[in-house]
Design a protein around this motif. Sequence first.
Motif, PDB file in Angstrom:
ATOM      1  N   HIS A 126      47.457 -22.591 -12.284  1.00 21.05           N
ATOM      2  CA  HIS A 126      46.762 -21.941 -12.353  1.00 21.05           C
ATOM      3  C   HIS A 126      46.261 -21.563 -14.423  1.00 21.05           C
ATOM      4  O   HIS A 126      46.425 -20.936 -14.322  1.00 21.05           O
ATOM      5  CB  HIS A 126      46.390 -21.079 -11.768  1.00 21.05           C
ATOM      6  N   LYS A 127      44.386 -21.234 -14.724  1.00 22.80           N
ATOM      7  CA  LYS A 127      44.536 -21.312 -15.821  1.00 22.80           C
ATOM      8  C   LYS A 127      44.064 -19.698 -15.277  1.00 22.80           C
ATOM      9  O   LYS A 127      43.025 -19.420 -14.549  1.00 22.80           O
ATOM     10  CB  LYS A 127      43.138 -22.451 -16.720  1.00 22.80           C
ATOM     11  N   ALA A 128      43.690 -19.076 -16.881  1.00 19.82           N
ATOM     12  CA  ALA A 128      43.700 -17.691 -17.197  1.00 19.82           C
ATOM     13  C   ALA A 128      43.127 -17.273 -18.808  1.00 19.82           C
ATOM     14  O   ALA A 128      43.788 -18.399 -19.379  1.00 19.82           O
ATOM     15  CB  ALA A 128      44.540 -16.515 -16.524  1.00 19.82           C
TER      16      ALA A 128
ATOM     17  N   ALA B 234      43.684 -11.584 -13.513  1.00 20.86           N
ATOM     18  CA  ALA B 234      42.192 -12.800 -13.322  1.00 20.86           C
ATOM     19  C   ALA B 234      42.221 -13.231 -12.479  1.00 20.86           C
ATOM     20  O   ALA B 234      41.348 -13.817 -11.941  1.00 20.86           O
ATOM     21  CB  ALA B 234      42.303 -13.552 -15.488  1.00 20.86           C
ATOM     22  N   HIS B 235      43.404 -13.587 -11.246  1.00 19.51           N
ATOM     23  CA  HIS B 235      43.535 -14.193  -9.993  1.00 19.51           C
ATOM     24  C   HIS B 235      43.493 -12.977  -9.565  1.00 19.51           C
ATOM     25  O   HIS B 235      43.898 -13.576  -8.600  1.00 19.51           O
ATOM     26  CB  HIS B 235      44.386 -14.805 -10.267  1.00 19.51           C
TER      27      HIS B 235
END
Length: 225
Positions: free
Chosen positions: A8-10, A28-29
């Motif tokens: 997952h990107k942040a 952020a997630h």
Amino acid sequence: GFGFGLTHKAPWPRKGHEIDRGADALEAHGIPVPDRIPRLPLMTPERSVAARLLGRGPVVAIHVGAGNAVKRWMPDRFAAVAAALSRRARVAVLAGPDEVITGAQVARVVPRGRLIDLRGKLTLGQMAAVIARADVFIGTDGGAGHVAAAVGAPSVIVFSGTSLASEWAPRGRRVTVLERQVPCKPCHSTWCPYGQECLRRVSVADVLAATTRLLNKSQSPRRAA
């Protein structure tokens, strides 16, 4: 360079402490991180070993090592600090298996009866328990300093120029970081062409003053816990 392991990107801020940057990425997630002070739990057997090794009375724990040699404050300065503090407290000298010789210069100056020589003798958990039981911990920009912060020990950290304390220093409620600015900081290097000027600017008097302040605040009920 470790993106291959991420799912997952942040957004990753360029500034800020590494703990906050990692926590912000989680948040952020939708994963809250309300407490950003690291904590290291101690097992009862480890506490028992520390109590036996340190006994009663004030103790200052000094760890002379760091994973990167350019992060190590000078052994002769550690020795001067240890000699001065031995008039007020017993001194526990800590060092990893590869740093026993480095710690010898410190251990030599502490009078018999005031020295607790634990160089290369402790597991990680035992070292953490010893640091937690000591009245003050003195160390460098290395793993032991982060352990000290995580067990809540009053700590004095001599921070090198390889990185910024605002991003990488041990984080704890009772941590005093001694950091000096030099033009080449942060160098992110494993060698230094300038004689470790960043560390040489931290004097014996600086460390003694910071340690004395923490010793004066030290309370016996914390040590007995």
